[in-house]
Design an enzyme around this catalytic site. Structure first.
Site, PDB file in Angstrom:
ATOM      1  N   ARG A  33      -2.784  -9.226 -20.629  1.00  0.00           N
ATOM      2  CA  ARG A  33      -3.636  -9.122 -21.731  1.00  0.00           C
ATOM      3  C   ARG A  33      -2.881  -8.155 -22.709  1.00  0.00           C
ATOM      4  O   ARG A  33      -3.472  -8.031 -23.731  1.00  0.00           O
ATOM      5  CB  ARG A  33      -4.877  -8.458 -21.117  1.00  0.00           C
ATOM      6  N   GLU A  47       3.117  -7.289   8.630  1.00  0.00           N
ATOM      7  CA  GLU A  47       3.529  -5.883   8.651  1.00  0.00           C
ATOM      8  C   GLU A  47       4.309  -5.441   7.472  1.00  0.00           C
ATOM      9  O   GLU A  47       4.082  -4.053   7.341  1.00  0.00           O
ATOM     10  CB  GLU A  47       3.970  -5.437  10.106  1.00  0.00           C
ATOM     11  N   PRO A  99       0.605  -1.403  -0.109  1.00  0.00           N
ATOM     12  CA  PRO A  99      -0.181  -0.065  -0.003  1.00  0.00           C
ATOM     13  C   PRO A  99       0.888   1.042  -0.102  1.00  0.00           C
ATOM     14  O   PRO A  99       0.325   2.288  -0.265  1.00  0.00           O
ATOM     15  CB  PRO A  99      -0.683   0.052   1.295  1.00  0.00           C
ATOM     16  N   ASP A 124      -9.899  -0.440 -25.127  1.00  0.00           N
ATOM     17  CA  ASP A 124     -10.136  -0.445 -23.594  1.00  0.00           C
ATOM     18  C   ASP A 124     -10.233   0.739 -22.909  1.00  0.00           C
ATOM     19  O   ASP A 124      -9.700   1.776 -23.513  1.00  0.00           O
ATOM     20  CB  ASP A 124      -9.029  -1.258 -22.982  1.00  0.00           C
TER      21      ASP A 124
HETATM   22 CL1  6GU Z   1      -0.126  -3.884  -3.539  1.00  0.00          CL
HETATM   23  N1  6GU Z   1      -0.741  -4.666  -0.903  1.00  0.00           N
HETATM   24  C1  6GU Z   1      -1.405  -4.552   0.234  1.00  0.00           C
HETATM   25  N2  6GU Z   1      -1.060  -5.564   1.107  1.00  0.00           N
HETATM   26  N3  6GU Z   1      -2.207  -3.893   0.370  1.00  0.00           N
HETATM   27  C2  6GU Z   1      -2.804  -3.100  -0.765  1.00  0.00           C
HETATM   28  C3  6GU Z   1      -2.179  -3.168  -1.812  1.00  0.00           C
HETATM   29  C4  6GU Z   1      -0.831  -3.915  -2.143  1.00  0.00           C
HETATM   30  N4  6GU Z   1      -2.623  -1.872  -2.741  1.00  0.00           N
HETATM   31  C5  6GU Z   1      -3.461  -1.648  -1.937  1.00  0.00           C
HETATM   32  N5  6GU Z   1      -3.563  -2.018  -0.737  1.00  0.00           N
END
Ligand code: 6GU
Length: 391
Positions: free
Chosen positions: A156, A118, A91, A171
């Site tokens: 794709r 974590e 994230p 697309d």
């Molecule tokens: Cl790439 N990994 C994780 N663990 N949570 C996420 C993410 C990735 N993208 C958004 N939330």
């Protein structure tokens, strides 16, 4: 191309890699994927891959098992010299976009390291990871689903993976715009019909309707995407008028305009003698049109629009002046781009070789590109790239 997934949960990928479009493509050998079990590189009898975070707060994937797994991949494939491209879903990463997907598609080998708990020890990320990507502003339990997202999106683009050729080009995001709505039978369902244009069977009408809907959706839902959209494809005819004193650089301008899909380059030159000389220099097939003035060019474009289009009366182009210096009430190019897309008609960009303004009262003026410091050719290129460039 090849993907290697380093994960503590390789089972996650079994169905994904054997089902539907991705499954078919893997079976057909269009690309290769292997999932490597991180746990087999773990420490001790328990195959430990994680440890307590320094400072407290849960478990962190340790760097050594990750590095060992990575070395095993390289040793097996003899890749010591050409390193694979390593990504890590997290994230904290940069938001995954179609541009990133295209970058990944151009790598012969992508390794995806799936984090858990974590996170991953930062030293492994610093030392090995080329790119951290996030798939949205939300938190997932691990990197496995994002890894599938990446593989799905990249695969794709590989020729043969998506059935219909041209499908990729139509697309969402391919031209920087959201997709238009889709309908299938029945033509009436729960009291709702299907837009008339789609039932007409007229390919031109259908195409025009789809582009219009794509623009309308993007303008209201994702105006941020408009910076990337290709104006030529969505807004119709684009003309460039250059007011110039000499014809020295016309060939270069014409080539530039052509490669960006400008409908027509018009030259405004008020001396009839010069126009005649230039006409002979350029020859019949140049595609460049000579005009005595900007007013004439606007008129010409309006008539052209009427002939080609289906509108009634004159289809006046939106006149956009591209000055080198600040003008009162000037508009940022992104606002002008949105305006052109909303209006949908033809657009006529107006440039002059020297920095003298025509001060056409009904023109929209751009804020000078790059503070007006560009040489003329650079200004033309920057203009075309912002309005007509593909991502
Ligand atoms: Cl790439 N990994 C994780 N663990 N949570 C996420 C993410 C990735 N993208 C958004 N939330």
């Amino acid at each position: 191309m090849r993907f290697t997934i380093i994960t503590a949960f390789p089972d996650f990928f079994r169905d994904f890699l054997s089902t539907s479009i991705v499954g078919r493509a893997v079976k057909a050998g269009l690309f290769q994927v292997e999932a490597i079990d991180l746990r087999s590189f773990g420490k001790g009898a328990y195959r430990q891959i994680d440890d307590y975070a320094f400072g407290g707060g849960g478990m962190v994937l340790a760097p050594k098992p990750l590095k060992d797994a990575l070395n095993a991949v390289s040793a097996r494939t003899g890749e010591q010299r050409q390193k694979p491209f390593l990504i890590c879903p997290t994230p904290q990463g940069a938001l995954l976009t179609q541009e990133t997907v295209e970058t990944l598609y151009r790598q012969p080998h992508v390794v995806i390291v799936c984090g858990h708990y974590e996170g991953i020890d930062e030293r492994f990320i610093e030392g090995e990871v080329d790119l951290e990507v996030s798939i949205g502003d939300c938190v997932l339990t691990g990197g496995e689903i994002p890894a599938m997202v990446v593989i799905d999106a990249v695969s794709r683009l590989i020729p043969g993976v998506v059935g219909k050729s041209g499908a990729v080009k139509e697309d969402s995001f391919y031209r920087g715009m959201l997709d238009h709505p889709h309908y299938t039978r029945p033509s009436s369902w729960e009291g709702r019909g299907v837009p008339e244009a789609l039932l007409s069977g007229d390919a031109g009408d259908i195409d025009a309707w789809r582009r219009k809907e794509a623009v309308a959706r993007t303008v209201t839902r994702r105006p941020d995407l408009l910076a990337k959209s290709d104006l030529g494809y969505y807004a119709g005819e684009v003309y460039v008028v250059i007011e110039c004193g000499s014809a020295r650089h016309v060939g270069e301008w014409a080539k530039l305009c052509e490669s960006y899909g400008v409908s027509r380059l018009l030259l405004a030159m008020n001396s009839p003698e010069k126009r005649e000389i230039l006409r002979q220099d350029l020859g019949e097939s140049s595609g460049v049109k000579l005009m005595p003035s900007l007013e004439y060019a606007v008129d010409w474009a309006a008539k052209k629009g009427k002939k080609g289009g289906r509108g009634k009366g004159k289809n006046l182009p939106l006149l956009v002046e591209v000055p080198n210096s600040e003008r009162e009430g000037a508009r940022h190019w992104l606002d002008v781009k949105r305006l052109v897309l909303e209006k949908g008609g033809p657009v006529l960009f107006y440039l002059f070789e020297d920095d003298r303004s025509a001060e056409k009262s009904d023109a929209i003026r751009l804020v000078p590109l790059q503070e007006g410091k560009l040489p003329f050719y650079g200004k033309l290129a920057a203009l075309l790239d912002r309005f007509l460039g593909s991502r």
